[in-house]
Design a protein around this motif. Structure first.
Motif, PDB file in Angstrom:
ATOM      1  N   MET A   1      40.723  23.697  -0.546  1.00 52.57           N
ATOM      2  CA  MET A   1      39.695  24.524   0.103  1.00 52.57           C
ATOM      3  C   MET A   1      40.205  24.966   1.456  1.00 52.57           C
ATOM      4  O   MET A   1      40.911  24.214   2.133  1.00 52.57           O
ATOM      5  CB  MET A   1      38.398  23.728   0.265  1.00 52.57           C
ATOM      6  CG  MET A   1      37.239  24.528   0.777  1.00 52.57           C
ATOM      7  SD  MET A   1      36.811  25.818  -0.391  1.00 52.57           S
ATOM      8  CE  MET A   1      35.880  26.888   0.652  1.00 52.57           C
TER       9      MET A   1
ATOM     10  N   LYS B   1      33.587  29.946  -3.561  1.00 51.74           N
ATOM     11  CA  LYS B   1      34.607  29.524  -2.603  1.00 51.74           C
ATOM     12  C   LYS B   1      35.061  30.691  -1.713  1.00 51.74           C
ATOM     13  O   LYS B   1      35.232  30.527  -0.508  1.00 51.74           O
ATOM     14  CB  LYS B   1      35.787  28.949  -3.391  1.00 51.74           C
ATOM     15  CG  LYS B   1      36.983  28.568  -2.600  1.00 51.74           C
ATOM     16  CD  LYS B   1      38.080  28.041  -3.518  1.00 51.74           C
ATOM     17  CE  LYS B   1      39.324  27.684  -2.719  1.00 51.74           C
ATOM     18  NZ  LYS B   1      40.378  27.111  -3.551  1.00 51.74           N
TER      19      LYS B   1
ATOM     20  N   LEU C   1      34.543  23.377  -6.629  1.00 56.21           N
ATOM     21  CA  LEU C   1      36.002  23.534  -6.696  1.00 56.21           C
ATOM     22  C   LEU C   1      36.528  22.863  -7.957  1.00 56.21           C
ATOM     23  O   LEU C   1      36.030  21.799  -8.334  1.00 56.21           O
ATOM     24  CB  LEU C   1      36.683  22.812  -5.526  1.00 56.21           C
ATOM     25  CG  LEU C   1      36.342  23.149  -4.115  1.00 56.21           C
ATOM     26  CD1 LEU C   1      37.075  22.197  -3.189  1.00 56.21           C
ATOM     27  CD2 LEU C   1      36.751  24.563  -3.825  1.00 56.21           C
TER      28      LEU C   1
END
Length: 176
Positions: free
Chosen positions: A92, A31, A85
């Motif tokens: 996000m 991420k 995630l």
């Protein structure tokens, strides 16, 4: 695509390359690395078009998978960039400043999966499901039968059958 992957791997900690076709491949990135990878793909590698942004609910693993599908029109190839995630809370960083069309995808993912994209334009406004207050319907833990039973009144002529028994009756009417 192996050449692109090898170049990217020197600058970014990427997961394994998955080639679907000669012109379509997927990589996974953390991420925290997504934004810099997308900028590099857009500005250095010619992947100027965001084709789509979509999600998959991996309920058993407790994750969502976001896939950003990028297209390089000159090279006629697509690259999917996957990010995992945690489901709760799912959040996000927005990329609407890189591709304005991402804002629409992000609104849809917020409403249908409950994934938040802080700072994305209008992300908190109703998009498709006006007034929806239940579990987001694309999450795998959303119970469609329960929802249907609670929201829609039974009507004469509407019946549900066990699919296995129904097909046995249709295929072998003399044996039932």
């Amino acid at each position: 695509m192996r050449d692109l992957y090898d170049r990217l791997k020197t600058a970014f900690p990427l997961g394994e390359l998955t080639e679907q076709r000669p012109d379509l491949a997927f990589v996974t990135v953390a991420k925290e690395q997504l934004r810099s990878l997308l900028l590099h793909l857009r500005d250095q590698e010619g992947f100027t078009h965001l084709v789509l942004l979509t999600a998959v609910d991996w309920l058993e693993e407790g994750n969502f998978q976001l896939t950003y599908l990028m297209n390089n029109r000159l090279a006629c190839r697509d690259l999917g960039v996957r990010v995992m995630l945690p489901r709760d809370p799912a959040s996000m960083d927005s990329i609407h400043d890189l591709w304005p069309t991402a804002a629409t995808y992000q609104r849809e993912l917020r409403e249908m999966f409950g994934i938040d994209f802080p700072g994305s334009p209008r992300v908190d406004e109703d998009f498709i499901l006006e007034g929806w207050i239940r579990t987001p319907p694309y999450r795998r833990d959303f119970d469609t039968l329960k929802f249907s039973d609670e929201v829609f009144a039974p009507r004469p002529g509407r019946a549900s059958s066990d699919p296995t028994e129904f097909m046995k009756q249709q295929l072998y009417p003399d044996k039932t």
